[in-house]
Write an enzyme that holds these catalytic residues in place. Structure first.
Site, PDB file in Angstrom:
ATOM      1  N   GLU A  68       0.761  -1.331  -0.016  1.00 32.98           N
ATOM      2  CA  GLU A  68      -0.058  -0.060  -0.002  1.00 32.98           C
ATOM      3  C   GLU A  68       0.986   1.456   0.041  1.00 32.98           C
ATOM      4  OE1 GLU A  68      -2.744  -0.599   3.308  1.00 32.98           O
ATOM      5  OE2 GLU A  68      -3.876  -1.913   1.699  1.00 32.98           O
ATOM      6  N   GLU A 111      -5.558  -8.491  -1.090  1.00 30.89           N
ATOM      7  CA  GLU A 111      -6.263  -8.036   0.299  1.00 30.89           C
ATOM      8  C   GLU A 111      -7.740  -7.982  -0.022  1.00 30.89           C
ATOM      9  OE1 GLU A 111      -4.757  -5.545   3.129  1.00 30.89           O
ATOM     10  OE2 GLU A 111      -2.811  -5.814   2.619  1.00 30.89           O
TER      11      GLU A 111
HETATM   12  C1  BG6 Z   1      -4.469  -3.200   5.048  1.00 31.08           C
HETATM   13  C2  BG6 Z   1      -3.216  -3.339   5.372  1.00 31.08           C
HETATM   14  O1  BG6 Z   1      -4.568  -1.850   4.828  1.00 31.08           O
HETATM   15  O2  BG6 Z   1      -5.828  -3.338   5.510  1.00 31.08           O
HETATM   16  C3  BG6 Z   1      -3.065  -4.517   6.384  1.00 31.08           C
HETATM   17  O3  BG6 Z   1      -2.526  -3.873   4.246  1.00 31.08           O
HETATM   18  C4  BG6 Z   1      -4.290  -4.573   7.402  1.00 31.08           C
HETATM   19  O4  BG6 Z   1      -2.136  -4.295   6.967  1.00 31.08           O
HETATM   20  C5  BG6 Z   1      -5.714  -4.386   6.568  1.00 31.08           C
HETATM   21  O5  BG6 Z   1      -4.591  -5.247   8.164  1.00 31.08           O
HETATM   22  C6  BG6 Z   1      -6.868  -4.554   7.419  1.00 31.08           C
HETATM   23  O6  BG6 Z   1      -6.917  -3.458   7.929  1.00 31.08           O
HETATM   24  P1  BG6 Z   1      -7.399  -3.296   9.642  1.00 31.08           P
HETATM   25  O7  BG6 Z   1      -7.116  -2.082  10.028  1.00 31.08           O
HETATM   26  O8  BG6 Z   1      -8.752  -4.013   9.729  1.00 31.08           O
HETATM   27  O9  BG6 Z   1      -6.354  -4.495   9.898  1.00 31.08           O
END
Ligand code: BG6
Length: 485
Positions: free
Chosen positions: A181, A383
């Site tokens: 990111e 993701e």
């Molecule tokens: C992304 C990141 O922004 O979202 C992860 O690359 C992160 O590291 C994921 O865990 C989900 O966000 P959160 O805040 O729910 O953990």
């Protein structure tokens, strides 16, 4: 437009799951590992902000220190991934495990050996590693001595780190991502988490910003140079390497059809999403970025060779995270909602998760098309997922139908995008095993197919168990996405 044809995922589609070292590895000071930026952030909750403490405090819960202890349990975890049928596993390497201070002359052999073991274990099950070289952490020493990525010298430290990884793992890792990111660096606490720069404020992570855009965009430029140099070097070390960028894709709709809103949405798409990938995929700064820099009095300090470096270090594929969408409006009085490390406006047509992230499967199809139309290179969703509270029933079962429902709808939209002509090569839902939340530091916000017995305060046995979604996802992979029910 509703699908009318039978759509199938391509043969060899990379189904798997995604993690990051600082959120699941633990072993924060074992076998020579140095302190990372993630190791100095305290735990938090949905409402309580986390703090950055430059000196570790006694009796305080730092979630990265133990995380979910993959460091000691990697064999069990990888066995469970294999049971689900993973073809690919996205993980990151903890930079400070390899170079404890970041600027050390020699790498830490014990740290390298840990990943030797992990990759050997993955190979046992024919799981392809997809390695993020830097996922929201850097050796904390680089923050203290150089103020992180604001200093160009960090480029050389990073490239040296890459060189060590590429040489060591050239026969066992094919897929690499240079920065997680990368576009988050210029947003709120991204300056610390992604840029390793000490922010202003009283240490509260939620308010930890670097306000000076000059500093932020200069640091981002250093990451672009570092990424491009790494791509070039990687291809020299092994021409079969596939090295990608990774963008937090922020899908933003205009709130209304008013041209002001429409234009604003496009500008946000450009500056928040496409600036970074234009540089990493096309190898040059886009015109809209140059205009933004002019209008905001930002002067990127470029060295003579930089244009060439960027051109020669273009990535092979584009990866991104997608969780939700938001709206934008020229009217400043609209209602806000949460999101993946960023905020946007509420969309009246969408429901939101318990953490206020709006759920929009069609936004994924829209995003896939929007990105692919621009670059026409292979894409991977690295993701995606639903952060939710899970309940363990008396018989030990965890019936996470809400998660199945979320993922099913997103996979359906990936199918639609494939039918639209998008070259999508893989899907690694986030936090395939429950892990620490990057945003809030909680364990309670779970994404996994595998439940981990640990709570926000750090209590629990760390035992792993299969959720209902585990069995569901196994079948999805087995049928190459044919059966989603
Ligand atoms: C992304 C990141 O922004 O979202 C992860 O690359 C992160 O590291 C994921 O865990 C989900 O966000 P959160 O805040 O729910 O953990």
């Amino acid at each position: 437009m509703k699908n009318t044809t039978h759509i199938v995922f391509p043969q060899g589609f990379l189904w798997g799951g995604a993690t990051a070292a600082n959120q699941f590895e633990g072993g924060y000071n074992e076998e020579g590992k140095g302190l990372s930026t993630a190791d100095v952030i305290t735990a938090g909750t949905h409402t309580t902000s986390r703090r950055i403490t430059p000196v570790l405090e006694e009796g305080v819960n730092y979630p990265s220190h133990e995380a979910i202890d993959f460091f000691h349990r990697y064999q069990e975890d990888i066995r469970l991934f294999a049971e689900m049928g993973f073809k690919v596993f996205r993980m990151s390497i903890a930079w400070s495990r390899i170079f404890p201070n970041g600027d050390d002359a020699e790498p830490n052999e014990q740290g390298l050996q840990f990943y030797d073991r992990v990759f050997a274990e993955l190979k046992k099950y024919n799981i392809e590693p997809l390695v993020t070289i830097s996922h929201y952490e850097a050796p904390f020493h680089l923050t203290q001595k150089y103020n992180g990525w604001s200093d160009r010298r960090v480029v050389d430290f990073y490239v040296r780190y890459c060189e060590v990884l590429f040489n060591r793992y050239k026969d066992v890792v094919k897929y690499w991502l240079t920065f997680n990111e990368i576009n988050i660096l210029t947003l709120s606490f991204g300056a610390f988490m992604a840029g390793a720069m000490m922010p202003e404020g009283n240490g509260e992570l939620a308010h930890a910003t670097v306000k000076d855009e000059q500093v932020l965009y200069q640091a981002l430029h250093h990451q672009f140079i570092a990424s491009a140099k790494a791509v070039k070097l990687g291809h020299e070390i092994n021409k079969d390497f596939k090295i990608g960028c990774m963008i937090a894709y922020m899908c933003s709709y205009p709130l209304t059809c008013h041209p002001d809103d429409v234009l604003l949405a496009q500008q946000k798409d450009n500056m928040s999403n496409f600036l970074c990938s234009d540089v990493q995929v096309r190898g040059a700064y886009p015109g809209f970025a140059k205009r933004y820099f002019r209008d905001h009095n930002i002067q990127i300090n470029m060295q003579e060779e930089d244009e060439n470096i960027l051109k020669e270090g273009r990535v092979d594929f584009y990866t991104f995270s997608y969780y939700s969408s938001t709206c934008v409006s020229a009217d400043p009085n609209q209602e806000k909602v949460g999101g993946n490390l960023s905020m946007g406006l509420k969309n009246p047509h969408l429901k939101a998760s318990a953490w206020d992230w709006q759920i929009d499967p069609q936004g994924l199809r829209w995003s896939l098309n929007n990105i692919y139309n621009r670059y026409e290179i292979p894409l991977m969703v690295v993701e995606n997922g639903l952060g939710a509270v899970d309940t363990v029933e008396e018989d030990g079962s965890i019936n996470d139908d809400y998660r199945i429902d979320y993922l099913k709808q997103h996979i359906e939209q990936m199918k639609e995008a494939i039918a639209d002509g998008v070259e999508l090569i893989g899907y690694t839902p986030w936090g395939c095993i429950d892990l620490v939340s990057a945003g809030t530091g909680e364990m309670k916000k779970r994404y996994g197919f595998i439940y981990v017995d640990k709570d926000n305060e750090g209590n629990g046995t760390l035992a792993r168990s299969r959720k209902k979604s585990f069995h569901w996802y196994k079948n999805v992979i087995e049928t190459n996405g044919e059966q989603l029910d």
